[in-house]
Each structure stands twice: as structure tokens, then as C-alpha cells.
Design a protein around this motif. Structure first.
Motif, PDB file in Angstrom:
ATOM      1  N   GLY A 432      13.606  24.318   3.067  1.00 22.88           N
ATOM      2  CA  GLY A 432      12.440  24.309   2.197  1.00 22.88           C
ATOM      3  C   GLY A 432      11.148  24.156   2.977  1.00 22.88           C
ATOM      4  O   GLY A 432      10.141  24.795   2.653  1.00 22.88           O
ATOM      5  N   LYS A 433      11.154  23.319   4.020  1.00 22.02           N
ATOM      6  CA  LYS A 433       9.950  23.141   4.834  1.00 22.02           C
ATOM      7  C   LYS A 433       9.588  24.438   5.564  1.00 22.02           C
ATOM      8  O   LYS A 433       8.409  24.799   5.640  1.00 22.02           O
ATOM      9  N   LYS A 434      10.598  25.132   6.088  1.00 20.46           N
ATOM     10  CA  LYS A 434      10.337  26.400   6.763  1.00 20.46           C
ATOM     11  C   LYS A 434       9.739  27.418   5.789  1.00 20.46           C
ATOM     12  O   LYS A 434       8.785  28.123   6.111  1.00 20.46           O
ATOM     13  N   MET A 435      10.342  27.496   4.604  1.00 25.27           N
ATOM     14  CA  MET A 435       9.829  28.435   3.597  1.00 25.27           C
ATOM     15  C   MET A 435       8.413  28.067   3.173  1.00 25.27           C
ATOM     16  O   MET A 435       7.578  28.943   2.950  1.00 25.27           O
ATOM     17  N   ASP A 436       8.139  26.761   3.060  1.00 24.87           N
ATOM     18  CA  ASP A 436       6.805  26.339   2.635  1.00 24.87           C
ATOM     19  C   ASP A 436       5.760  26.688   3.686  1.00 24.87           C
ATOM     20  O   ASP A 436       4.631  27.068   3.343  1.00 24.87           O
ATOM     21  N   VAL A 437       6.124  26.589   4.963  1.00 24.16           N
ATOM     22  CA  VAL A 437       5.201  26.991   6.035  1.00 24.16           C
ATOM     23  C   VAL A 437       4.901  28.485   5.939  1.00 24.16           C
ATOM     24  O   VAL A 437       3.741  28.916   6.041  1.00 24.16           O
ATOM     25  N   ARG A 438       5.958  29.273   5.733  1.00 24.45           N
ATOM     26  CA  ARG A 438       5.754  30.717   5.602  1.00 24.45           C
ATOM     27  C   ARG A 438       4.942  31.045   4.356  1.00 24.45           C
ATOM     28  O   ARG A 438       4.087  31.947   4.369  1.00 24.45           O
ATOM     29  N   GLN A 440       2.593  29.226   2.999  1.00 29.45           N
ATOM     30  CA  GLN A 440       1.188  28.947   3.294  1.00 29.45           C
ATOM     31  C   GLN A 440       0.579  30.024   4.183  1.00 29.45           C
ATOM     32  O   GLN A 440      -0.588  30.405   4.003  1.00 29.45           O
ATOM     33  N   GLU A 441       1.356  30.532   5.143  1.00 29.63           N
ATOM     34  CA  GLU A 441       0.865  31.605   6.011  1.00 29.63           C
ATOM     35  C   GLU A 441       0.537  32.854   5.193  1.00 29.63           C
ATOM     36  O   GLU A 441      -0.511  33.485   5.387  1.00 29.63           O
ATOM     37  N   ILE A 442       1.447  33.212   4.277  1.00 30.70           N
ATOM     38  CA  ILE A 442       1.224  34.408   3.466  1.00 30.70           C
ATOM     39  C   ILE A 442       0.021  34.223   2.553  1.00 30.70           C
ATOM     40  O   ILE A 442      -0.789  35.131   2.377  1.00 30.70           O
ATOM     41  N   GLU A 443      -0.111  33.033   1.961  1.00 28.17           N
ATOM     42  CA  GLU A 443      -1.251  32.789   1.078  1.00 28.17           C
ATOM     43  C   GLU A 443      -2.571  32.907   1.820  1.00 28.17           C
ATOM     44  O   GLU A 443      -3.561  33.427   1.282  1.00 28.17           O
ATOM     45  N   LYS A 444      -2.618  32.455   3.084  1.00 28.34           N
ATOM     46  CA  LYS A 444      -3.837  32.601   3.879  1.00 28.34           C
ATOM     47  C   LYS A 444      -4.127  34.067   4.162  1.00 28.34           C
ATOM     48  O   LYS A 444      -5.277  34.502   4.136  1.00 28.34           O
TER      49      LYS A 444
END
Length: 497
Positions: A432-438, A440-444
Motif C-alpha cells: 500500500g505504501k508503494k502504491m501510495d507513493v506512485r 502521489q507521483e501520478i497526481e503531480k
């Protein structure tokens, strides 16, 4: 003449600049003594200097030699504006406390980047123009073109970059120009480079094709004389496929080059590394898909699933379809209307008419590559599943902990379940942490600045949902000849001329 000089620094909220004072006292008699000072404001990059005259009382006299001497003392040697000095000396009092540009540097001229020059223009014709007939109609039957080349034929040459022209700041120091970037010819399949990799030749007789990563390929052509039927079967070809008839529902064509269909495509599956051109249009009935690594061109799309890394160019209409383009979706033909479905474009969507008088729901998304939006949607769904499973694991662990507090111990099977739930939860938390980092990257990336736009060549009806990055606007009134763009975080409009 008595002179003094000192240095001050301006901090505040502005970029740091140097201020120099040069005080001058003149007059033959004490009662006639007049005091003035010169101040020099130098830009941080030393490409511009402003002169400020300070004087509290009386008339002042300033000579050109005095200003030149002051500039010399401050190391200003280049770009001095003599005509400004003349104006100041003619009437100094007029310029008191008024910054005047006194010297301008010469900015460097960057070099031009290298480029790839193709041997003849037809190889670079991204959008061949259809033939216009005598009665004014357009013959879209002639939009299909195949650029054939012969073995040994020159395809492209490399044009080297230029170094640029150095500039000079006001102190006379050189300002180095940015050199142009080298370009690399990217060879694909069935092509060869010369020894210094500046010339590219075809290794076979065939068709030139440009892949999405700008590699140049030459592929042989597989041709079907009529419809794709059971006598032909599915096609999987390392080259370009040309079908002179139709492609019915259920068949599949996969090509490493381009796909050219002179008839229509129903609910079939078409996949090409290069471009796809369909003369008569797509009537998919929500079946099959058309996917291209470069551009897709067709007459119309109805109930289809279409995706291109480059542009999707439609001459007539897009109805109730899911269309994705890495760059632009263009529908500007004689009808040029888009009704229903979801359209996603990385840059721009253009049509004559959007929606209809019945306010048919239509979604237009621009400003981010469709694959990013799809990846974000997938991650959000998976995160929901992970959070739900973690919640269930926590419930199970709580029950086991309460049982252990009550009984003082757990049975072997309950302890094994406790260990399993703990390990499963840790794994899910890590994923879940890995997916959440990705996420946030996509949202930016989606929120980043981009040349996104929706252009209405005629009219847009209510019922349209506009999505720019993460900003949403629902259309509740008609718009005509309008461009929607993102400005300062808001979806704004301007008139198309």
C-alpha cells in the motif's frame, strides 16, 4: 572635486543587487555649493545597470565625463547607452530619483539543436491530405498512402548542431552561449547506418514506418486483396498490413509496422506498433479495440474502443466511444461532431460540435496522458481493496488478542492464524505504501502545467464534463467558437477567431 564611494546591499524580498553611491560636490563659492550623488543598480546577472541621481536642493550639473568616470569606477565597460547619458546631462534635475537604464549587456544566442533531415518529404507526411473533387466534395478514399523505398535508398541524414554566439555582460565579461544538442538517428529494423552514423539507408525494399520512440524502420508489406475472412484468419505480421476490404467482428490483426484498412472495421482487434488508417470507419458495437503506437486516422468511430500514443484524427464523427490519445483528438471534418462516451487526450481535443441538444453525457479529459489516468484509477481501486483487507486483518487480530487475554494462551491453530494475519497485514501495508507513493507521483504529473485545450469550432451543448488534470467543469450552457484552457489553476475560456 571631492568624491566618496561606498557599497550597500539590498536584501528584502527581491533578488540581491549591488548599489553604489558616488557623491559629488561642485561650485566655485561655498554658498553656491550643491550636493548630488550617483547610484548604480546592477541586475544579479550583470546584464543591465540603472543609474539613479540623488539631489535634495538646487540645480545640479552633471557632465558626460563624470558619468563615464563613475561607470568606469564600477567596472561598467560594455553596452553603455551614450544617448541616455546625453539626455541626463542636458537636464539632470528631470532624472532625479528616477532609475534610468544606463548599460545593457549582450545576451548570448543559444545554438540550434541538431536534427534529422529526411531524404524526401513524403516520409514525414503525418497527415496526407485527401483529394478534393471538382464538385467540392472530399474523397477520403485517397487518404491511404504507403511510402515505399528501395534497398540501398537514403532515408535520413543527421544535421549537426551549432555552437551558438557568446554574449557579454556590462563588465565586459563573456557570457557563454548554450550549445545546441546533438541528435542521434535511431535505426529500427531493416535499416543501416554509415560509419560515422550520420546517414541512414534502407536495407530492403519495403515501407518506411516511424515507431513511437522515433525509430525509423523499413518493413515489408502483407496485403489482403479483399475482406479478412476465414480463408485469411487472424494476422500477426512483423511488418505492415494492408487490407483492401473489411475486417469483421471477431478477427484480429497485429502488425509490427502500420495497418491500412481500405474498408471498415467492426468489432475486431487491431494492434499496430506504428499507425493505423481506416478509410470507411469503425462500427464496433462495443466490441474489439483499435490500438496504435503512433497515429490513428479514420472517417468515424461508433461504439468503439480506440487508443493511440500519438493523435486520433477523425474526419466525420465520434459517437458513444472510448477514445484515448497521447497527444490530440481531432474531429474537424464537414460534420465533425462528438457525442457521448469518454475522450482522453494528453494535449488537445478539437471538434466542430460537442454533444447535442438532448444534453447527452460526454466526458472530455485533457492535460495528462490517458495511460496515467488509467494507472491512477487502477491504483485507487487496488488501494481500496488493500485498505479493506487490512481492516479485516485488524479485526481478526483484535479477536485473537482478546481471546489470548481471556484464556492466557492460544491454541496452535489460532497462533498459526495470528502469525499468518500479521505477516499478511505487513505485506499489504508495504504494498500500500508503494502504491501510495506512485499515486502521489501520478497526481503531480496530472496537476503539472501542460498545453491542454478543448477547442469548439462551432458549438458545445450542455451535458459535457470537462476535466483538466484534476480540475472539473460541467457545461450547463451553450458555447460557440470557444477554447477552454487552464489558467492559474482554473478552467478558463477564450474566443476562437
Amino acid at each position: 572635486m571631492q568624491k566618496s564611494q561606498h557599497l550597500r546591499l539590498c536584501t528584502g524580498g527581491q533578488p540581491r543587487r549591488k548599489f553604489f553611491h558616488f557623491e559629488c560636490q561642485g561650485g566655485s563659492r561655498l554658498q553656491d555649493a550643491k550636493l548630488h550623488s550617483l547610484e548604480l543598480v546592477v541586475s544579479p546577472d550583470r546584464m543591465q545597470a540603472d543609474l539613479i541621481i540623488h539631489s535634495e536642493i538646487g540645480q545640479i550639473e552633471i557632465t558626460e565625463s563624470e558619468i563615464h568616470q563613475f561607470l568606469k569606477s564600477q567596472q561598467v565597460k560594455f553596452g553603455i547607452l551614450d544617448h541616455v547619458i546625453e539626455q541626463i546631462c542636458d537636464d539632470p534635475r528631470r532624472y532625479v530619483n528616477q532609475p534610468q537604464p544606463i548599460a545593457d549587456g549582450m545576451p548570448p544566442v543559444p545554438g540550434t539543436d541538431g536534427r534529422v533531415e529526411f531524404a524526401f518529404q513524403s516520409l514525414m507526411s503525418d497527415e496526407p491530405k485527401p483529394k478534393e473533387m471538382d464538385d467540392g466534395r472530399v474523397d477520403y478514399y485517397n487518404i491511404v498512402s504507403i511510402p515505399n523505398v528501395a534497398r540501398g535508398q537514403l532515408l535520413a541524414r543527421k544535421v549537426p548542431p551549432t555552437p551558438g554566439i557568446d554574449g557579454c555582460d556590462i563588465t565586459g565579461a563573456a557570457v557563454m552561449a548554450k550549445k545546441g544538442k546533438e541528435v542521434i538517428i535511431k535505426p529500427g529494423k531493416n535499416v543501416v547506418l554509415n560509419e560515422d552514423k550520420s546517414l541512414l539507408y534502407s536495407a530492403i525494399d519495403g515501407q518506411v514506418s516511424f515507431s513511437e520512440d522515433q525509430k525509423i524502420n523499413v518493413f515489408p508489406v502483407f496485403e489482403v486483396k479483399g475482406d479478412v475472412d476465414f480463408s485469411v484468419g487472424n494476422i500477426d505480421f512483423v511488418g505492415t498490413v494492408v487490407v483492401r476490404g473489411n475486417v469483421p467482428t471477431g478477427f484480429r490483426i497485429k502488425a509490427s509496422g502500420d495497418i491500412r484498412i481500405l474498408g471498415s472495421v467492426e468489432g475486431a482487434e487491431l494492434e499496430a506498433t506504428g499507425s493505423i488508417e481506416i478509410k470507411s470507419g469503425i462500427v464496433a458495437q462495443d466490441k474489439g479495440s483499435v490500438v496504435a503506437g503512433n497515429t490513428i486516422k479514420t472517417s468515424f468511430i461508433q461504439n468503439g474502443n480506440v487508443s493511440a500514443q500519438g493523435d486520433v484524427i477523425v474526419s466525420q464523427s465520434i459517437m458513444f466511444s472510448n477514445v484515448r490519445a497521447g497527444k490530440n483528438i481531432i474531429c474537424r471534418g464537414a460534420k465533425g461532431f462528438i457525442i457521448g462516451g469518454t475522450l482522453q487526450a494528453g494535449e488537445k481535443i478539437v471538434a466542430r460540435v460537442f454533444g447535442n441538444a438532448s444534453a447527452t453525457p460526454t466526458v472530455l479529459e485533457v492535460g495528462a496522458k490517458p495511460e496515467l489516468r488509467n494507472e491512477l484509477a487502477t491504483i485507487q481501486r487496488e488501494l481500496q481493496v488493500i485498505h479493506e483487507n487490512m481492516r479485516k486483518a485488524d479485526q481478526g487480530l483484535n479477536v485473537l488478542n482478546q481471546l489470548m487475554q481471556t484464556t492466557g494462551d492460544l491454541t496452535p491453530d489460532k497462533r498459526a492464524l495470528q502469525i499468518k494475519l500479521t505477516n499478511t497485514r505487513l505485506t499489504m501495508e508495504k504494498d500500500g505504501k508503494k502504491m501510495d507513493v506512485r499515486r502521489q507521483e501520478i497526481e503531480k504529473l496530472i496537476e503539472g502545467d501542460s498545453p491542454a485545450a478543448v477547442e469548439i469550432l462551432s458549438v458545445m451543448y450542455p451535458g459535457i464534463k470537462l476535466v483538466f488534470g484534476r480540475m472539473v467543469r460541467f457545461i450547463k450552457q451553450e458555447f460557440s467558437h470557444t477554447r477552454f484552457v487552464m489558467i492559474d489553476g482554473e478552467i478558463s475560456t477564450s474566443t476562437l477567431l
